[in-house]
Design a protein around this motif. Structure first.
Motif, short mmCIF file in Angstrom:
data_model
loop_
_atom_site.label_atom_id
_atom_site.label_comp_id
_atom_site.label_asym_id
_atom_site.label_seq_id
_atom_site.Cartn_x
_atom_site.Cartn_y
_atom_site.Cartn_z
N LYS A 3 0.89 -1.24 -0.06
CA LYS A 3 -0.14 -0.11 -0.20
C LYS A 3 0.85 1.22 -0.06
O LYS A 3 0.52 2.35 -0.63
CB LYS A 3 -1.02 -0.05 1.19
N ILE A 4 1.94 1.19 0.65
CA ILE A 4 2.90 2.31 0.77
C ILE A 4 3.62 2.56 -0.43
O ILE A 4 3.52 3.55 -1.07
CB ILE A 4 3.93 2.03 1.79
N ILE A 5 3.92 1.54 -1.14
CA ILE A 5 4.49 1.52 -2.44
C ILE A 5 3.42 2.52 -3.54
O ILE A 5 3.84 3.21 -4.26
CB ILE A 5 5.03 0.50 -3.10
N GLU A 7 0.95 4.11 -2.77
CA GLU A 7 0.79 5.78 -2.11
C GLU A 7 1.89 6.50 -2.78
O GLU A 7 1.77 7.56 -3.34
CB GLU A 7 0.77 5.69 -0.66
N ILE A 8 2.96 5.99 -2.64
CA ILE A 8 4.33 6.89 -3.02
C ILE A 8 4.39 6.79 -4.70
O ILE A 8 4.52 8.11 -5.25
CB ILE A 8 5.75 6.14 -2.75
N ILE A 11 1.79 9.66 -5.63
CA ILE A 11 2.30 11.08 -5.45
C ILE A 11 3.15 11.42 -6.36
O ILE A 11 3.25 12.44 -6.90
CB ILE A 11 2.99 11.03 -3.94
N ALA B 68 3.10 16.32 -2.06
CA ALA B 68 3.20 15.43 -0.95
C ALA B 68 3.00 16.36 0.29
O ALA B 68 2.23 15.76 1.16
CB ALA B 68 4.77 14.80 -0.76
N PHE B 71 -0.85 16.73 0.32
CA PHE B 71 -1.46 15.45 0.42
C PHE B 71 -1.42 15.28 2.28
O PHE B 71 -2.35 14.77 2.68
CB PHE B 71 -0.76 14.17 -0.14
N PHE B 77 -3.03 9.84 1.11
CA PHE B 77 -1.63 9.11 1.35
C PHE B 77 -0.74 9.54 2.38
O PHE B 77 0.30 9.87 1.84
CB PHE B 77 -1.19 9.26 -0.15
N MET B 78 -1.27 9.42 3.52
CA MET B 78 -0.31 10.03 4.57
C MET B 78 0.95 9.44 4.72
O MET B 78 1.98 10.01 4.97
CB MET B 78 -1.19 10.44 5.81
N ARG B 79 0.84 8.09 4.53
CA ARG B 79 2.36 7.27 4.80
C ARG B 79 2.87 7.54 3.85
O ARG B 79 4.14 7.96 4.14
CB ARG B 79 1.97 5.71 5.01
N GLY B 80 2.70 7.51 2.56
CA GLY B 80 3.45 7.64 1.31
C GLY B 80 4.03 9.21 1.43
O GLY B 80 5.27 9.31 1.08
N SER B 81 2.91 10.10 1.94
CA SER B 81 3.73 11.44 1.70
C SER B 81 4.81 11.67 2.75
O SER B 81 5.75 12.38 2.42
CB SER B 81 2.37 12.49 2.29
N LEU B 83 6.94 9.44 4.23
CA LEU B 83 8.02 8.86 3.97
C LEU B 83 8.66 9.44 2.78
O LEU B 83 10.00 9.66 2.90
CB LEU B 83 7.53 7.50 3.12
N ILE B 84 7.87 10.14 1.70
CA ILE B 84 8.74 11.00 0.62
C ILE B 84 9.18 12.23 1.54
O ILE B 84 10.33 12.41 1.04
CB ILE B 84 7.64 11.24 -0.54
N MET B 143 3.04 3.99 11.04
CA MET B 143 3.62 2.48 10.86
C MET B 143 2.87 1.60 12.07
O MET B 143 2.63 0.62 11.75
CB MET B 143 5.19 2.48 10.85
#
Lengths: 158, 147
Positions: A3-5, A7-8, A11, B68, B71, B77-81, B83-84, B143
Motif C-alpha cells: 500500500k505504501i508503494i 501511495e508513493i 504521489i 506530498a 496530501f 496518502f499520509m504514509r506515502g507522503s 515517507l517521501i 507505521m
C-alpha cells in the motif's frame, strides 16, 4: 508495504504529470533531459562587455575602478592582480551581503578569473548586473593573461 | 510517570506535525516551481549531479514537495507522503553536509531561488534536522497504526 508503494507511486506520478503540464503551459519552458547550460553566459554576451588587457590597464590607471577576483578564496590568496579584492563567485551571496553596498557607489567594476576558459568572471558579472551594478566589465584574459604579459601578482589583499 | 508516547500519539499533536511539515514543504516549493531555471542553477552549484541530471529534478522536485506536502495536510496518502518528505529531508541534509565537508559554499535554494534569501547553510542544515523530528514521529505513528 504494498500500500505504501502504491501511495508513493501515486504521489510521484501526480507530481510528474503536474510538472510536465505546468512546464508545457508556462512561458518559461525548461528542457527536461538536456545538459545543463548556464543561461548567464548566454545573456552575458549581450549585456556585459569583455575587455582585453590594454583596456583593463587603462581602467586601472584611470582610477575609480574596483577589480574583483571571481576565483575561490584559496586561489586569490595564492596570487592575484594587485589591488583586486576577493569576490569568489561560489560565495557570491554571502560576500554580496557583506560588501555589496561598496560596489553600488558608481565605480567601474571589472571582474576576472583564471583565464579565457573560466566561467566564474562571467557568472559573477551577471549576478552583479542583476543586483543593479551597471558599469561592469569582464577582463577575459584573467590572471593567465596578466602573468603572461609580465605583470606582477601579489598575495592576500582582501 | 509522564507518558511521552501517549503525548506524541495525541491527535492534535499529530495534526500540528502534519500542518508544520506539510506547510514548510508547500512554502518551499512555490518559488522553485515558478523559477525552474534559477533552481536548476542552484542544483548545478551543489556540484553533486551530472549536468544531464540537472533539469529533470529541477522540474520535478518542487512538484513532489508541493503534492506530498498538500496530501499530508489534506490527509491523503499520509504514509506515502510522510515517507517521501522524510526522504527529501534526508537527501537535503546529505547534500548540504557533503558540500560543507568539501568546503564548497553554495546557495541552498531551500525556500527561494532568489540568491541569499534562504539564509545560512548551517541554519538550514539544523532546520532540516529539526524537521526530521515531526517527520520521524509521524512516520512512527502511521507505521504503528498499520500493524
Amino acid at each position: 508495504m504494498k500500500k505504501i508503494i502504491v501511495e508513493i507511486l501515486s504521489i510521484l506520478i501526480t507530481a510528474l504529470v503536474a510538472a510536465l503540464i505546468f512546464n508545457q503551459v508556462s512561458g518559461n519552458k525548461t528542457p527536461m533531459f538536456q545538459n545543463y547550460k548556464s543561461t548567464e553566459s548566454v545573456d552575458l554576451k549581450h549585456n556585459i562587455e569583455t575587455i582585453d588587457i590594454e583596456v583593463f590597464r587603462y581602467y586601472l590607471e584611470r582610477g575609480g575602478t574596483i577589480v574583483l577576483d571571481a576565483r575561490s578564496g584559496e586561489e586569490y590568496i595564492s596570487g592575484h592582480i594587485p589591488g583586486a579584492s576577493s569576490f569568489s563567485n561560489n560565495e557570491f551571496y554571502t560576500i554580496f551581503k557583506e560588501r555589496g553596498e561598496l560596489l553600488q557607489l558608481g565605480n567601474t567594476v571589472i571582474v576576472y578569473c583564471s583565464g579565457p576558459s573560466c566561467e566564474d568572471s562571467h557568472s559573477l558579472a551577471l549576478k552583479l548586473a542583476a543586483k543593479g551594478i551597471e558599469d561592469i566589465f569582464v577582463f577575459g584574459g584573467g590572471i593567465e593573461e596578466w602573468i603572461g604579459a609580465g605583470y606582477e601578482i601579489t598575495g592576500k589583499n582582501i | 510517570m509522564f507518558n511521552y508516547y501517549k503525548l506524541i500519539e495525541n491527535k492534535y499533536i499529530i495534526l500540528s506535525f502534519r500542518m508544520i511539515l506539510g506547510s514548510v514543504f508547500i512554502f518551499a516549493s512555490i518559488d522553485k516551481i515558478l523559477h525552474p531555471d534559477a533552481f536548476a542553477e542552484i542544483l548545478h552549484n551543489y556540484k553533486i549531479l551530472p549536468d544531464i541530471l540537472i533539469y529533470a529534478p529541477a522540474l520535478l522536485l518542487p512538484w513532489i514537495e508541493l503534492i506530498a506536502g498538500s496530501f499530508l495536510i489534506a490527509g491523503i496518502f499520509m504514509r506515502g507522503s510522510v515517507l517521501i518528505l522524510n526522504s527529501l529531508l534526508l537527501i537535503f541534509i546529505l547534500a548540504i553536509t557533503i558540500n560543507l565537508v568539501r568546503g564548497i559554499t553554495f546557495d541552498c535554494g531551500c525556500f527561494s531561488t532568489i540568491p541569499g534569501e534562504s539564509g545560512s547553510v548551517y541554519f538550514l542544515l539544523i532546520r532540516d534536522i529539526l524537521l526530521l523530528i515531526p517527520g520521524a514521529l509521524l512516520y512512527r505513528n502511521y507505521m504503528k497504526k498499520r500493524r
